[in-house]
Each structure stands twice: as structure tokens, then as C-alpha cells.
Motif scaffolding. Sequence first.
Motif, short mmCIF file in Angstrom:
data_model
loop_
_atom_site.label_atom_id
_atom_site.label_comp_id
_atom_site.label_asym_id
_atom_site.label_seq_id
_atom_site.Cartn_x
_atom_site.Cartn_y
_atom_site.Cartn_z
N ILE A 108 0.86 -1.17 0.00
CA ILE A 108 0.00 0.00 0.00
C ILE A 108 0.90 1.23 0.00
N TYR A 109 0.63 2.13 -0.94
CA TYR A 109 1.40 3.35 -1.06
C TYR A 109 0.50 4.56 -0.84
N LEU A 110 1.07 5.62 -0.30
CA LEU A 110 0.38 6.88 -0.09
C LEU A 110 1.15 7.97 -0.83
N ARG A 111 0.46 8.66 -1.75
CA ARG A 111 1.10 9.76 -2.46
C ARG A 111 1.10 10.97 -1.55
N VAL A 112 2.29 11.53 -1.34
CA VAL A 112 2.41 12.66 -0.43
C VAL A 112 2.64 13.97 -1.17
N GLY A 113 2.82 13.93 -2.47
CA GLY A 113 3.00 15.15 -3.24
C GLY A 113 3.69 14.89 -4.56
N TYR A 114 3.98 15.97 -5.23
CA TYR A 114 4.68 15.91 -6.51
C TYR A 114 6.03 16.58 -6.37
N VAL A 115 7.01 16.10 -7.09
CA VAL A 115 8.31 16.74 -7.14
C VAL A 115 8.71 16.92 -8.60
N TRP A 116 9.55 17.91 -8.84
CA TRP A 116 9.99 18.16 -10.20
C TRP A 116 11.36 18.80 -10.17
N ASP A 117 11.99 18.81 -11.32
CA ASP A 117 13.29 19.44 -11.51
C ASP A 117 13.02 20.84 -12.06
N GLU A 118 13.12 21.85 -11.21
CA GLU A 118 12.78 23.22 -11.61
C GLU A 118 13.65 23.71 -12.75
N MET A 119 14.94 23.38 -12.75
CA MET A 119 15.84 23.82 -13.82
C MET A 119 15.43 23.21 -15.16
N ALA A 120 15.06 21.95 -15.15
CA ALA A 120 14.63 21.29 -16.38
C ALA A 120 13.33 21.90 -16.90
N LEU A 121 12.41 22.22 -15.99
CA LEU A 121 11.16 22.85 -16.40
C LEU A 121 11.41 24.23 -17.01
N MET A 122 12.29 25.00 -16.40
CA MET A 122 12.61 26.32 -16.91
C MET A 122 13.27 26.22 -18.28
N ALA A 123 14.15 25.24 -18.45
CA ALA A 123 14.84 25.06 -19.74
C ALA A 123 13.84 24.65 -20.82
N ALA A 124 12.90 23.77 -20.46
CA ALA A 124 11.89 23.33 -21.44
C ALA A 124 10.96 24.48 -21.82
#
Length: 100
Positions: free
Chosen positions: A81-97
Motif C-alpha cells: 500500500i502506497y500513499l502519495r504525499v505530493g509531486y516533485v519536479w526538476d525546476e531547472m529542467a522545467l525552466m529550460a523546457a
Amino acid sequence: MTKINGEWDLTPDELALIFAIKGWQYANSEFGYGAPSADSIASVLNALVNMCTDDGAKGSYATIGRFLVVKDNDLPNSYDIYLRVGYVWDEMALMAAASD
């Protein structure tokens, strides 16, 4: 219907407390819209386990809201059983994209 039991790292009572503290709300027939009770969480997890057992597919999973139940292929009639606690991302990669 399968009734789940086992070694809980977080019990349904503790999960209900986390939901209440974080303000994570669900809508269901038991309480309308609000933080779920321990019984409601146990019921949801039981339903997810039953979705996996009814499917019969090796490696099957079921998810509702923040919960994910995965059938353990190595141990019959056992589930993670898993509980999702949030989302994570690579801010630098998002800014570059975004600048492309």
C-alpha cells in the motif's frame, strides 16, 4: 470480500490523522466532504485490495485518490500500500523546457 490485515507502518488511525492535519479531503457517502475517518480509510484500502484480487492479473494494481495498492508477485495474497504525499519536479529542467 478480502479483509486486509498485516504489518502497518501507519495504521488507518494514523493515516486519518495525517489527512486531517494536512487538510486532505475526500468526498464519500459516509461523511460527505472532509477528512476521512480511520474506518473510511480501511474501507477504501479493502476495496483497493479487492480490486486487485478480482482482477486476477499478475502484477495488478488499483488506485483511488492518494492510495495505490499493488499486488506482490512474490508473495501470494499480499499487497503493498502506497500513499502519495505530493509531486516533485526538476525546476531547472522545467525552466529550460519552457524557454525552448
